[in-house]
Design a protein around this motif. Structure first.
Motif, PDB file in Angstrom:
ATOM      1  N   CYS A 124       0.799  -1.134   0.097  1.00 24.57           N
ATOM      2  CA  CYS A 124       0.204  -0.029  -0.041  1.00 24.57           C
ATOM      3  C   CYS A 124       0.845   1.229   0.069  1.00 24.57           C
ATOM      4  CB  CYS A 124      -0.836   0.056   1.284  1.00 24.57           C
ATOM      5  SG  CYS A 124      -2.310  -1.163   1.277  1.00 24.57           S
ATOM      6  N   ASN A 125       1.998   1.400   0.715  1.00 27.84           N
ATOM      7  CA  ASN A 125       3.019   2.375   0.852  1.00 27.84           C
ATOM      8  C   ASN A 125       3.387   2.712  -0.668  1.00 27.84           C
ATOM      9  OD1 ASN A 125       2.402   2.434   3.799  1.00 27.84           O
ATOM     10  ND2 ASN A 125       4.209   1.325   4.421  1.00 27.84           N
ATOM     11  N   THR A 126       3.914   1.584  -1.162  1.00 25.59           N
ATOM     12  CA  THR A 126       4.446   1.678  -2.745  1.00 25.59           C
ATOM     13  C   THR A 126       3.431   2.226  -3.642  1.00 25.59           C
ATOM     14  OG1 THR A 126       5.838   0.089  -1.982  1.00 25.59           O
ATOM     15  CG2 THR A 126       5.575   0.279  -4.659  1.00 25.59           C
ATOM     16  N   MET A 129       2.805   5.867  -2.931  1.00 28.63           N
ATOM     17  CA  MET A 129       4.101   6.874  -3.375  1.00 28.63           C
ATOM     18  C   MET A 129       4.084   6.942  -5.056  1.00 28.63           C
ATOM     19  SD  MET A 129       7.315   6.137  -0.855  1.00 28.63           S
ATOM     20  CE  MET A 129       7.131   4.290  -0.984  1.00 28.63           C
ATOM     21  N   GLU A 130       3.625   5.886  -5.703  1.00 27.46           N
ATOM     22  CA  GLU A 130       3.255   5.941  -7.016  1.00 27.46           C
ATOM     23  C   GLU A 130       2.507   6.988  -7.632  1.00 27.46           C
ATOM     24  OE1 GLU A 130       4.445   4.816 -10.997  1.00 27.46           O
ATOM     25  OE2 GLU A 130       5.532   4.194  -9.009  1.00 27.46           O
ATOM     26  N   LYS A 131       1.360   7.044  -6.694  1.00 30.74           N
ATOM     27  CA  LYS A 131       0.362   8.124  -7.001  1.00 30.74           C
ATOM     28  C   LYS A 131       0.522   9.306  -6.742  1.00 30.74           C
ATOM     29  CE  LYS A 131      -3.525   4.678  -5.932  1.00 30.74           C
ATOM     30  NZ  LYS A 131      -4.354   4.308  -5.213  1.00 30.74           N
ATOM     31  N   LEU A 132       1.692   9.464  -5.845  1.00 34.15           N
ATOM     32  CA  LEU A 132       1.916  10.698  -5.458  1.00 34.15           C
ATOM     33  C   LEU A 132       3.331  11.637  -6.150  1.00 34.15           C
ATOM     34  CD1 LEU A 132       1.648  10.617  -1.440  1.00 34.15           C
ATOM     35  CD2 LEU A 132      -0.085  11.482  -3.206  1.00 34.15           C
ATOM     36  N   LYS A 133       3.891  10.525  -7.112  1.00 32.57           N
ATOM     37  CA  LYS A 133       4.891  10.873  -7.660  1.00 32.57           C
ATOM     38  C   LYS A 133       4.957  12.180  -8.383  1.00 32.57           C
ATOM     39  CE  LYS A 133       5.392   7.647 -11.609  1.00 32.57           C
ATOM     40  NZ  LYS A 133       6.178   6.627 -11.980  1.00 32.57           N
ATOM     41  N   THR A 134       3.913  12.337  -9.026  1.00 31.76           N
ATOM     42  CA  THR A 134       3.647  13.397 -10.085  1.00 31.76           C
ATOM     43  C   THR A 134       3.661  14.715  -9.501  1.00 31.76           C
ATOM     44  OG1 THR A 134       1.216  13.075 -10.183  1.00 31.76           O
ATOM     45  CG2 THR A 134       2.928  11.960 -11.866  1.00 31.76           C
ATOM     46  N   GLY A 135       3.222  14.805  -8.016  1.00 27.50           N
ATOM     47  CA  GLY A 135       3.156  15.931  -7.253  1.00 27.50           C
ATOM     48  C   GLY A 135       4.165  16.355  -6.148  1.00 27.50           C
ATOM     49  N   ASN A 136       5.291  16.931  -6.785  1.00 27.84           N
ATOM     50  CA  ASN A 136       6.258  17.295  -6.074  1.00 27.84           C
ATOM     51  C   ASN A 136       6.242  17.802  -4.702  1.00 27.84           C
ATOM     52  OD1 ASN A 136       7.918  15.563  -8.044  1.00 27.84           O
ATOM     53  ND2 ASN A 136       8.344  17.401  -9.192  1.00 27.84           N
ATOM     54  N   SER A 137       5.208  18.753  -4.993  1.00 26.18           N
ATOM     55  CA  SER A 137       4.757  19.597  -3.420  1.00 26.18           C
ATOM     56  C   SER A 137       4.251  18.970  -2.527  1.00 26.18           C
ATOM     57  CB  SER A 137       4.006  20.958  -4.246  1.00 26.18           C
ATOM     58  OG  SER A 137       2.741  20.510  -4.687  1.00 26.18           O
ATOM     59  N   PHE A 139       3.136  16.952   0.706  1.00 26.96           N
ATOM     60  CA  PHE A 139       3.821  16.728   1.787  1.00 26.96           C
ATOM     61  C   PHE A 139       3.328  15.382   2.499  1.00 26.96           C
ATOM     62  CE2 PHE A 139       4.245  16.469   6.416  1.00 26.96           C
ATOM     63  CZ  PHE A 139       5.505  17.043   6.845  1.00 26.96           C
ATOM     64  N   TYR A 140       4.422  14.414   2.549  1.00 31.99           N
ATOM     65  CA  TYR A 140       3.941  13.197   3.074  1.00 31.99           C
ATOM     66  C   TYR A 140       4.966  12.663   3.630  1.00 31.99           C
ATOM     67  CZ  TYR A 140       6.013  10.712  -0.885  1.00 31.99           C
ATOM     68  OH  TYR A 140       6.701  10.446  -1.911  1.00 31.99           O
ATOM     69  N   THR A 141       5.026  11.864   4.933  1.00 35.95           N
ATOM     70  CA  THR A 141       5.974  11.133   5.706  1.00 35.95           C
ATOM     71  C   THR A 141       5.625   9.929   6.123  1.00 35.95           C
ATOM     72  OG1 THR A 141       7.677  11.214   7.124  1.00 35.95           O
ATOM     73  CG2 THR A 141       5.699  12.135   7.633  1.00 35.95           C
ATOM     74  N   MET A 142       6.099   8.660   6.007  1.00 30.74           N
ATOM     75  CA  MET A 142       5.859   7.533   6.462  1.00 30.74           C
ATOM     76  C   MET A 142       6.798   7.115   7.388  1.00 30.74           C
ATOM     77  SD  MET A 142       4.639   5.660   2.723  1.00 30.74           S
ATOM     78  CE  MET A 142       3.625   6.383   1.793  1.00 30.74           C
ATOM     79  N   VAL A 143       6.447   6.360   8.382  1.00 30.37           N
ATOM     80  CA  VAL A 143       7.119   6.088   9.788  1.00 30.37           C
ATOM     81  C   VAL A 143       6.643   4.685  10.014  1.00 30.37           C
ATOM     82  CG1 VAL A 143       8.126   6.239  12.141  1.00 30.37           C
ATOM     83  CG2 VAL A 143       7.887   8.302  10.501  1.00 30.37           C
ATOM     84  N   ARG A 144       7.594   3.536  10.009  1.00 27.01           N
ATOM     85  CA  ARG A 144       7.113   2.112  10.171  1.00 27.01           C
ATOM     86  C   ARG A 144       7.622   1.722  11.772  1.00 27.01           C
ATOM     87  NH1 ARG A 144       5.233  -2.465   7.759  1.00 27.01           N
ATOM     88  NH2 ARG A 144       5.958  -4.384   8.873  1.00 27.01           N
ATOM     89  N   ASP A 156      -5.304  17.121   1.187  1.00 27.55           N
ATOM     90  CA  ASP A 156      -5.941  16.924  -0.241  1.00 27.55           C
ATOM     91  C   ASP A 156      -5.954  15.898  -0.657  1.00 27.55           C
ATOM     92  OD1 ASP A 156      -6.400  19.652  -0.142  1.00 27.55           O
ATOM     93  OD2 ASP A 156      -4.624  20.441  -1.230  1.00 27.55           O
ATOM     94  N   PHE A 157      -5.019  14.757  -0.180  1.00 27.27           N
ATOM     95  CA  PHE A 157      -4.838  13.403  -0.787  1.00 27.27           C
ATOM     96  C   PHE A 157      -5.653  12.343   0.308  1.00 27.27           C
ATOM     97  CE2 PHE A 157      -1.218  16.062  -1.811  1.00 27.27           C
ATOM     98  CZ  PHE A 157      -1.166  15.943  -3.110  1.00 27.27           C
ATOM     99  N   VAL A 158      -6.410  12.774   1.102  1.00 26.43           N
ATOM    100  CA  VAL A 158      -7.214  11.761   2.071  1.00 26.43           C
ATOM    101  C   VAL A 158      -7.743  10.697   1.186  1.00 26.43           C
ATOM    102  CG1 VAL A 158      -9.180  11.662   3.638  1.00 26.43           C
ATOM    103  CG2 VAL A 158      -7.470  13.365   3.919  1.00 26.43           C
ATOM    104  N   ASP A 159      -8.648  11.241   0.166  1.00 28.73           N
ATOM    105  CA  ASP A 159      -9.472  10.344  -0.678  1.00 28.73           C
ATOM    106  C   ASP A 159      -8.525   9.194  -1.164  1.00 28.73           C
ATOM    107  OD1 ASP A 159     -11.615  11.700   0.053  1.00 28.73           O
ATOM    108  OD2 ASP A 159     -11.652  12.726  -1.768  1.00 28.73           O
ATOM    109  N   ILE A 160      -7.289   9.591  -1.737  1.00 31.14           N
ATOM    110  CA  ILE A 160      -6.234   8.793  -2.182  1.00 31.14           C
ATOM    111  C   ILE A 160      -5.861   7.975  -0.993  1.00 31.14           C
ATOM    112  CG2 ILE A 160      -4.249   8.435  -3.335  1.00 31.14           C
ATOM    113  CD1 ILE A 160      -4.499  11.037  -4.519  1.00 31.14           C
ATOM    114  N   VAL A 161      -5.404   8.289  -0.124  1.00 31.99           N
ATOM    115  CA  VAL A 161      -5.122   7.322   1.216  1.00 31.99           C
ATOM    116  C   VAL A 161      -6.130   6.335   1.630  1.00 31.99           C
ATOM    117  CG1 VAL A 161      -4.573   7.252   3.587  1.00 31.99           C
ATOM    118  CG2 VAL A 161      -3.469   9.164   1.923  1.00 31.99           C
ATOM    119  N   GLU A 162      -7.344   6.919   1.600  1.00 38.35           N
ATOM    120  CA  GLU A 162      -8.453   5.947   2.012  1.00 38.35           C
ATOM    121  C   GLU A 162      -8.881   4.903   0.969  1.00 38.35           C
ATOM    122  OE1 GLU A 162     -11.798   8.583   2.658  1.00 38.35           O
ATOM    123  OE2 GLU A 162     -11.292   9.046   4.714  1.00 38.35           O
ATOM    124  N   ASP A 163      -8.580   5.289  -0.149  1.00 36.17           N
ATOM    125  CA  ASP A 163      -8.710   4.023  -1.246  1.00 36.17           C
ATOM    126  C   ASP A 163      -7.756   3.132  -1.315  1.00 36.17           C
ATOM    127  OD1 ASP A 163     -10.181   3.272  -3.792  1.00 36.17           O
ATOM    128  OD2 ASP A 163      -7.968   3.931  -4.688  1.00 36.17           O
TER     129      ASP A 163
END
Length: 245
Positions: A124-126, A129-137, A139-144, A156-163
């Motif tokens: 899911c993380n991968t 990141m694939e969906k977000l790579k076109t938006g360089n601006s 802001f996201y961070t992942m910590v495992r 603005d990307f909540v819908d993408i995350v939920e999906d």
């Protein structure tokens, strides 16, 4: 009489400990007690603590470390001699720390997600990141962590995350957040207590930190949007203190 090897070690350690205790002076014991209590050190250097009360409070520990009965007056004298040295060290340390603060950036309108770790979470993380790579601006961070993972991302990307994470267990979500990022020089990795000094001022101001994000040369704190103005002003003032010093 047979003495086991284990018993010999216990006897040797006890003799060494008793000898070590006798070697400690009251002043040395007091300094050791105070040095491991950073908030007390700061209160002492600012003159905000009652030395007599502090002496009574630490007396049992000092007596245990020196192995003898110690009067409060002796501890008070040791504290009074210690304060000037603490003030000088604290002043120099703070000046060095503040000089390392770089540019400050603020990103608002963030959402914090926490997911239970699972065999499919990495995929899911991968995908995200694939969906977000076109938006360089973006802001996201992942910590495992060991049992869970946290994602902080622009709202603005909540819908993408939920999906993307629809089949994962979301244990926590927090909206209306902001991140304040400090740029740091490479030398910050050698500065003892660097993050503590920053977080100390944040805590004293009563600002609740939701997340802490750190890379080698960046340090971000995530706070409620209602607190971001106070936190930003505080950090900016810390930077200005360097110029005044």
């Amino acid at each position: 009489m047979h003495i086991s090897k284990y018993h010999k070690y216990i006897v040797t350690y006890d003799i060494f400990y008793q000898y070590y205790r006798k070697m400690l002076t009251i002043s040395q014991a007091v300094e050791k007690v105070i040095r491991v209590k950073p908030f007390i050190v700061e209160s002492l250097t600012e003159g905000l603590i009652n030395i007599s009360s502090l002496a009574r409070n630490i007396a049992p520990t000092v007596e245990q470390m020196t192995g003898k009965e110690v009067k409060s007056g002796a501890i008070i004298m040791a504290l009074n001699r210690l304060v000037p040295h603490l003030q000088q060290a604290e002043s120099q340390y703070n000046k060095n720390m503040l000089s390392m603060l770089g540019d400050i950036n603020v990103r608002s309108n963030l959402t914090d997600f926490t997911f239970r770790n699972s065999p499919t979470l990495f995929d899911c993380n991968t995908k995200l990141m694939e969906k977000l790579k076109t938006g360089n601006s973006a802001f996201y961070t992942m910590v495992r962590g060991v049992y869970e993972s946290t994602l902080v991302i622009g709202s603005d990307f909540v819908d993408i995350v939920e999906d993307t994470y629809k089949d994962e267990e979301c244990t926590f979500r927090n909206d209306n957040l902001s991140a304040i990022t400090l740029k740091l020089p490479a030398s910050n990795v050698q500065a003892l207590g660097f993050y503590y000094q920053i977080m100390k001022f944040i805590a004293w101001e009563g600002i609740n930190v939701k997340e802490v994000i750190s890379t080698t040369n960046e340090f971000s704190i995530v706070v409620e949007e209602d607190d971001v103005d106070r936190a930003f002003t505080l950090l900016k003032n810390l930077k200005n203190l360097t110029k005044l010093g």
